[in-house]
Write a protein that holds these residues in place. Structure first.
Motif, PDB file in Angstrom:
ATOM      1  N   TRP A 105      -3.366   1.760  -0.386  1.00  0.00           N
ATOM      2  CA  TRP A 105      -2.399   0.957  -1.195  1.00  0.00           C
ATOM      3  C   TRP A 105      -0.741   1.452  -0.976  1.00  0.00           C
ATOM      4  O   TRP A 105       0.037   0.979  -1.159  1.00  0.00           O
ATOM      5  CB  TRP A 105      -2.671   0.970  -2.543  1.00  0.00           C
ATOM      6  CG  TRP A 105      -3.795   0.147  -2.933  1.00  0.00           C
ATOM      7  CD1 TRP A 105      -4.939   0.468  -3.313  1.00  0.00           C
ATOM      8  CD2 TRP A 105      -4.152  -1.274  -2.483  1.00  0.00           C
ATOM      9  NE1 TRP A 105      -6.134  -0.524  -3.481  1.00  0.00           N
ATOM     10  CE2 TRP A 105      -5.355  -1.598  -3.030  1.00  0.00           C
ATOM     11  CE3 TRP A 105      -3.013  -2.245  -2.168  1.00  0.00           C
ATOM     12  CZ2 TRP A 105      -5.803  -2.986  -2.886  1.00  0.00           C
ATOM     13  CZ3 TRP A 105      -3.805  -3.674  -2.225  1.00  0.00           C
ATOM     14  CH2 TRP A 105      -4.886  -3.777  -2.483  1.00  0.00           C
TER      15      TRP A 105
ATOM     16  N   ASN B 143       1.990  -0.684   0.543  1.00  0.00           N
ATOM     17  CA  ASN B 143       1.285  -1.877   1.278  1.00  0.00           C
ATOM     18  C   ASN B 143       1.710  -3.133   0.745  1.00  0.00           C
ATOM     19  O   ASN B 143       1.962  -3.152  -0.567  1.00  0.00           O
ATOM     20  CB  ASN B 143      -0.160  -1.771   0.686  1.00  0.00           C
ATOM     21  CG  ASN B 143      -1.156  -2.872   1.613  1.00  0.00           C
ATOM     22  OD1 ASN B 143      -0.712  -3.785   2.060  1.00  0.00           O
ATOM     23  ND2 ASN B 143      -2.586  -2.293   1.642  1.00  0.00           N
TER      24      ASN B 143
ATOM     25  N   ASN C 277       1.482  -3.631   6.449  1.00  0.00           N
ATOM     26  CA  ASN C 277       0.271  -4.596   5.820  1.00  0.00           C
ATOM     27  C   ASN C 277      -0.827  -3.402   6.302  1.00  0.00           C
ATOM     28  O   ASN C 277      -1.304  -3.375   7.460  1.00  0.00           O
ATOM     29  CB  ASN C 277       0.144  -5.649   6.693  1.00  0.00           C
ATOM     30  CG  ASN C 277      -1.058  -6.568   6.344  1.00  0.00           C
ATOM     31  OD1 ASN C 277      -1.638  -6.405   5.399  1.00  0.00           O
ATOM     32  ND2 ASN C 277      -1.475  -7.563   7.037  1.00  0.00           N
ATOM     33  N   MET C 278      -1.484  -2.840   5.154  1.00  0.00           N
ATOM     34  CA  MET C 278      -2.686  -1.936   5.501  1.00  0.00           C
ATOM     35  C   MET C 278      -4.039  -2.411   4.810  1.00  0.00           C
ATOM     36  O   MET C 278      -3.852  -3.110   3.736  1.00  0.00           O
ATOM     37  CB  MET C 278      -2.357  -0.569   4.760  1.00  0.00           C
ATOM     38  CG  MET C 278      -0.785   0.168   5.298  1.00  0.00           C
ATOM     39  SD  MET C 278      -0.603   1.567   4.667  1.00  0.00           S
ATOM     40  CE  MET C 278       0.253   1.336   3.285  1.00  0.00           C
TER      41      MET C 278
END
Length: 182
Positions: A119, A132, A114-115
């Motif tokens: 992406w 991501n 989860n960034m």
């Protein structure tokens, strides 16, 4: 500063020549970049007039930003992030397998995170590709674009002309797909 009912962040920049207005996701923060000059500083009234002239655009853009996938992601619960991870983990391997054959490359490891600001990422030396999980909030074509983008980095490092030419050759609509992520 405040302009009417709007909180506006004023940022002085030395290399610009005119004011620039931006609405920053995920919280729709309104920013005005102003030229920095010790001889003729931009005054608050100039900024306020500029913001007032752009009010219609601002209202639309703020409303759009607050319901965007980026805003949803910023307010997500751990359970929602877990669901996104499950979707992306299920959808990515078939895309990778398909595009590995097309490009003639092999991704050694797939990872999911989860960034906030990327992406995907690729480490060409190890063949590790990270995707991501927030891509679950976007159309499937966006996930495919990111997969292809990262796999192309196994062939071409950086984002120069060779990389862009490769992307255009294998995915002619990549710029439209990328635009959906912005």
């Amino acid at each position: 500063m405040f302009v009417d009912d709007l909180e506006v962040w004023v940022i002085e920049k030395p290399r610009i020549h005119r004011m620039c207005l931006r609405v920053q996701p995920p919280d729709a923060r309104i920013e005005v970049s102003v030229p920095y000059s010790r001889f003729a500083p931009t005054c608050d009234e100039e900024v306020a007039d500029f913001v007032r002239r752009k009010r219609t655009w601002l209202d639309k853009t703020v409303a759009k930003t607050l319901v965007s996938p980026m805003a949803q992601a910023a307010a997500a619960t751990p359970e929602q992030v877990k669901q996104w991870r499950q979707v992306v983990e299920a959808c990515t391997p078939p895309l990778v397998a398909e595009w590995e054959q097309i490009l003639g490359v092999k991704a050694e490891t797939l990872a999911y995170r989860n960034m906030k600001s990327r992406w995907g990422s690729c480490q060409p030396t190890t063949g590790r590709i990270c995707i991501n999980v927030r891509l679950a909030l976007y159309p499937p074509k966006c996930l495919e674009y990111v997969v292809v983008h990262e796999l192309c980095h196994l062939l071409v490092r950086g984002h120069g002309p060779d990389f862009k030419n490769l992307m255009t050759r294998v995915m002619p609509d990549w710029k439209q797909r990328r635009a959906k992520l912005r």
